[in-house]
Design an enzyme around this catalytic site. Structure first.
Site, PDB file in Angstrom:
ATOM      1  N   LYS A   1      47.315  32.735  36.768  1.00 40.60           N
ATOM      2  CA  LYS A   1      47.442  34.162  37.097  1.00 40.60           C
ATOM      3  C   LYS A   1      47.841  34.322  38.564  1.00 40.60           C
ATOM      4  CE  LYS A   1      44.513  38.341  37.584  1.00 40.60           C
ATOM      5  NZ  LYS A   1      43.253  39.017  37.193  1.00 40.60           N
TER       6      LYS A   1
ATOM      7  N   ASP B   1      45.162  43.130  43.525  1.00 47.44           N
ATOM      8  CA  ASP B   1      44.764  43.886  42.338  1.00 47.44           C
ATOM      9  C   ASP B   1      44.004  45.144  42.752  1.00 47.44           C
ATOM     10  OD1 ASP B   1      44.018  44.757  39.841  1.00 47.44           O
ATOM     11  OD2 ASP B   1      42.591  43.115  39.450  1.00 47.44           O
TER      12      ASP B   1
ATOM     13  N   LYS C   1      40.230  50.476  41.019  1.00 48.56           N
ATOM     14  CA  LYS C   1      38.940  49.867  41.349  1.00 48.56           C
ATOM     15  C   LYS C   1      38.214  50.689  42.400  1.00 48.56           C
ATOM     16  CE  LYS C   1      40.099  45.000  40.607  1.00 48.56           C
ATOM     17  NZ  LYS C   1      39.130  44.808  39.514  1.00 48.56           N
TER      18      LYS C   1
ATOM     19  N   ASP D   1      43.317  37.272  44.007  1.00 45.74           N
ATOM     20  CA  ASP D   1      43.470  37.371  42.551  1.00 45.74           C
ATOM     21  C   ASP D   1      44.629  36.515  42.012  1.00 45.74           C
ATOM     22  OD1 ASP D   1      42.368  38.318  40.202  1.00 45.74           O
ATOM     23  OD2 ASP D   1      43.532  40.179  40.185  1.00 45.74           O
TER      24      ASP D   1
ATOM     25  N   ASP E   1      43.473  47.896  34.805  1.00 46.07           N
ATOM     26  CA  ASP E   1      42.786  46.887  35.624  1.00 46.07           C
ATOM     27  C   ASP E   1      42.613  45.557  34.864  1.00 46.07           C
ATOM     28  OD1 ASP E   1      41.573  45.791  37.812  1.00 46.07           O
ATOM     29  OD2 ASP E   1      39.645  46.816  37.534  1.00 46.07           O
TER      30      ASP E   1
ATOM     31  N   GLU F   1      44.891  43.637  34.027  1.00 39.37           N
ATOM     32  CA  GLU F   1      46.310  43.263  34.167  1.00 39.37           C
ATOM     33  C   GLU F   1      46.555  41.767  33.992  1.00 39.37           C
ATOM     34  OE1 GLU F   1      44.220  43.529  36.618  1.00 39.37           O
ATOM     35  OE2 GLU F   1      44.587  41.609  37.632  1.00 39.37           O
TER      36      GLU F   1
ATOM     37  N   ARG G   1      45.509  39.481  31.898  1.00 36.93           N
ATOM     38  CA  ARG G   1      45.822  38.987  30.558  1.00 36.93           C
ATOM     39  C   ARG G   1      47.237  39.376  30.129  1.00 36.93           C
ATOM     40  NH1 ARG G   1      40.760  42.036  28.044  1.00 36.93           N
ATOM     41  NH2 ARG G   1      40.106  41.641  30.209  1.00 36.93           N
TER      42      ARG G   1
HETATM   43  N1  BES Z   1      40.784  40.427  38.946  1.00 34.13           N
HETATM   44  C1  BES Z   1      39.855  41.091  38.133  1.00 34.13           C
HETATM   45  C2  BES Z   1      38.639  40.230  37.784  1.00 34.13           C
HETATM   46  C3  BES Z   1      37.748  39.809  38.904  1.00 34.13           C
HETATM   47  C4  BES Z   1      36.586  40.512  39.166  1.00 34.13           C
HETATM   48  C5  BES Z   1      38.020  38.700  39.667  1.00 34.13           C
HETATM   49  C6  BES Z   1      35.755  40.105  40.198  1.00 34.13           C
HETATM   50  C7  BES Z   1      37.190  38.283  40.679  1.00 34.13           C
HETATM   51  C8  BES Z   1      36.050  38.995  40.957  1.00 34.13           C
HETATM   52  C9  BES Z   1      40.506  41.527  36.837  1.00 34.13           C
HETATM   53  O1  BES Z   1      41.844  41.855  36.917  1.00 34.13           O
HETATM   54  C10 BES Z   1      39.782  42.755  36.385  1.00 34.13           C
HETATM   55  O2  BES Z   1      39.881  43.743  37.069  1.00 34.13           O
HETATM   56  N2  BES Z   1      39.101  42.668  35.251  1.00 34.13           N
HETATM   57  C11 BES Z   1      38.370  43.755  34.737  1.00 34.13           C
HETATM   58  C12 BES Z   1      38.656  43.848  33.255  1.00 34.13           C
HETATM   59  C13 BES Z   1      38.126  45.101  32.613  1.00 34.13           C
HETATM   60  C14 BES Z   1      38.893  46.297  33.114  1.00 34.13           C
HETATM   61  C15 BES Z   1      38.266  44.947  31.115  1.00 34.13           C
HETATM   62  C16 BES Z   1      36.886  43.499  34.989  1.00 34.13           C
HETATM   63  O3  BES Z   1      36.459  42.365  34.828  1.00 34.13           O
HETATM   64  O4  BES Z   1      36.194  44.421  35.369  1.00 34.13           O
HETATM   65 ZN    ZN Z   2      42.895  40.985  38.425  1.00 41.11          ZN
HETATM   66 MN    MN Z   3      42.181  43.883  37.453  1.00 41.84          MN
END
Ligand code: BES
Ligand code: ZN
Ligand code: MN
Length: 486
Positions: A247, A252, A259, A270, A329, A331, A333
């Site tokens: 990734k 992000d 966020k 990220d 968010d 993104e 996947r």
């Molecule tokens: N980059 C984040 C995940 C992340 C969170 C990485 C904390 C490192 C530390 C990812 O893109 C994300 O925002 N995931 C969301 C998914 C949700 C919206 C289904 C998450 O985990 O909150």
């Molecule tokens: Zn992310």
């Molecule tokens: Mn995200």
């Protein structure tokens, strides 16, 4: 502003004699501090009573430094190397010299030497963007030991360089690091590595080829996406083909599903999965491993603007599967799905492994020192765990729960991006839709990719987690055995 890339690494080499007049280091065990290597008798200013021997405990009872290695496990030796270099940095600054001779015990093993080297090389890592003259630091350690260990030391230096490069890429702030910067940095790092090829594709190519996930995610940013492909052809035709996908979200914000401000700045890391893949390809090529490896990094910035994608959009991924977007968010996947499908459609892989800072849920599940992974194949799963152990990175297998599989189906598209339920698992089930029948593992490093603290060989900031595991994993593909791949 120029980011100081690459951060200089402490280099470790094998030497056969202790030099006179050079600062020396001895290695000690608890309760048995005199189990030093040959030559120790020449160090006459040592007060043995002051030596603790505890793993990572450093002291300087006289002119000579002493570092403890505890019970002597690989983790102890890594920790010893790391804390030693941190202690010596201070000495170097006081003009005590930048090269130190380390006397190893006579009965030291190859694994111990490798672990100590790795810890020493990465434990003193520091990333700082500054206009000031940087402080004087330790440059190298000479390990006074059996010259036969030169080869394990060389490999440990290569693994350390991979960790350090991933840390550099992930620590670079996102005003500097956009997708095209990341691609250029990967190309620069790979330059001069014999046989390693780098192809960088721009947004026009992505549109022609139908990378709907990467284009949707990157569409809100004025800094367009890129697709980085690194190719190590192996040493001869017919070797197994491992595809690594990382990734590469260079920042992000969450997009329209934005966020909270707290902690958003940490999303400059990220692209840690992508960094690990770039660094692993370089490490694999440098060691000229007899396995074919392709590294793919879909790179995009997930931003907010009038051209940003929206929750409720339906996008067409590479290869034609359509996805109902429910949260911008999630993104990671979407960009991974395109890259996985690209691998399956074009590269004829024997095994595919992706690595990503994918879900906060995984960080909640396993904390910040252990990576979570999923695998469609038990032999591949055990190889990931073993590769991690060899690399000094810990992994825990998570289940691809079949009772949740139908939750990633959508009423208005082929698949649904983020159904409710356990977030790390549903993300993995979504990705699985894009890999077909090929043995596949998905490594979620949202927790261990960053650290707030210094511990063992890890320092605060980006940790470079997974780069070493990927190199060790590639190495397991070269071993002829019934479960070689998949
Ligand atoms: N980059 C984040 C995940 C992340 C969170 C990485 C904390 C490192 C530390 C990812 O893109 C994300 O925002 N995931 C969301 C998914 C949700 C919206 C289904 C998450 O985990 O909150
Ligand atoms: Zn992310
Ligand atoms: Mn995200």
């Amino acid at each position: 502003m120029r980011a100081p890339l690459p951060t200089p690494l402490v280099t470790v080499e094998v030497a056969d004699t202790l030099r006179r007049g050079v600062p020396a280091v001895l290695v000690a065990f608890p309760g048995d501090p005199v189990r030093f290597g040959p030559g120790a008798e020449r160090v006459d200013d040592l007060d043995v009573a002051e030596v603790s021997g505890k793993a990572g405990a450093t002291s300087r009872p006289g002119r000579t430094w002493v570092v403890g290695v505890g019970e002597g496990s690989a983790g102890d030796w890594r920790k010893a190397g790391a804390s030693l270099v941190r202690a010596l940095h201070g000495d170097a600054e006081k003009a005590g010299g930048t090269t130190f001779d380390v006397l190893l015990p006579g009965d030291v093993t190859a694994d111990a030497v490798a672990a100590f080297t790795l810890g020493a090389a990465v434990g003193g890592y520091r990333f700082k963007v500054t206009g000031e003259e940087p402080p004087k630091r330790v440059k190298s350690l000479r390990l006074v030991t059996d010259p036969a260990f030169a080869e394990v030391v060389r490999k440990a230096n290569t693994l350390a360089a991979a960790t350090s490069l991933s840390r550099d890429l992930a620590n670079t702030p996102s005003n500097v690091k956009d997708p095209s910067w990341l691609a250029a940095a990967a190309a620069r790092a790979a330059r001069g590595v014999p046989g390693l090829q780098v192809d960088i594709r721009d947004e026009k190519w992505l549109a022609e080829q139908g990378f709907g996930g990467v284009l949707a995610v990157g569409g809100g940013s004025s800094r367009p996406p890129r697709f980085i492909e690194l190719t190590w052809p192996g040493t001869e035709a017919g070797q197994p083909h491992l595809v690594l996908v990382g990734k590469g979200i260079t920042f992000d914000t969450g997009g329209i599903s934005i966020k909270p401000a707290d902690g958003m700045h940490l999303m400059r890391t990220d692209m840690s999965g992508g960094a690990a893949v770039v660094a692993a390809l370089i490490g694999i090529a440098r060691q000229s491993l007899p396995v074919r490896v392709t590294g793919l990094v879909p790179a995009a910035e997930n931003h907010v603007s009038g051209s940003a994608y929206r929750p409720g959009d339906v996008i067409t991924q590479y290869g034609g599967i359509t996805t109902e977007v429910t949260n911008t968010d999630a993104e990671g996947r979407l960009v991974l799905a395109d890259a996985l499908a690209y691998a399956v459609h074009n590269l004829n892989p024997d095994v595919v492994v992706d690595v990503a800072t994918l879900t906060g849920a995984m960080k909640v599940s396993l904390g910040v020192r252990t990576g979570g992974f999923f695998a469609t194949d038990d032999a591949l799963a055990s190889r990931v765990t073993r590769a991690g152990t060899a690399a000094g990175e810990s992994w825990w297998r998570m289940p691809l729960l079949e009772d949740l599989a139908e939750d990633v189906q959508s009423d208005i598209a082929d698949v649904r991006q983020c159904p409710p339920g356990p977030g790390g698992i549903t993300a993995a089930l979504f990705l699985r839709e894009f890999v077909g029948k090929i043995p596949w593992a998905h490594l979620d490093i949202a927790g261990p990719a960053r650290s707030d603290k210094v511990y063992d060989e890890v320092v605060a900031g980006a940790t470079g987690f997974a780069a070493r595991t990927l190199i060790e994993l590639a190495e397991t593909c070269t071993q002829p055995s019934a479960d070689t791949i998949g």
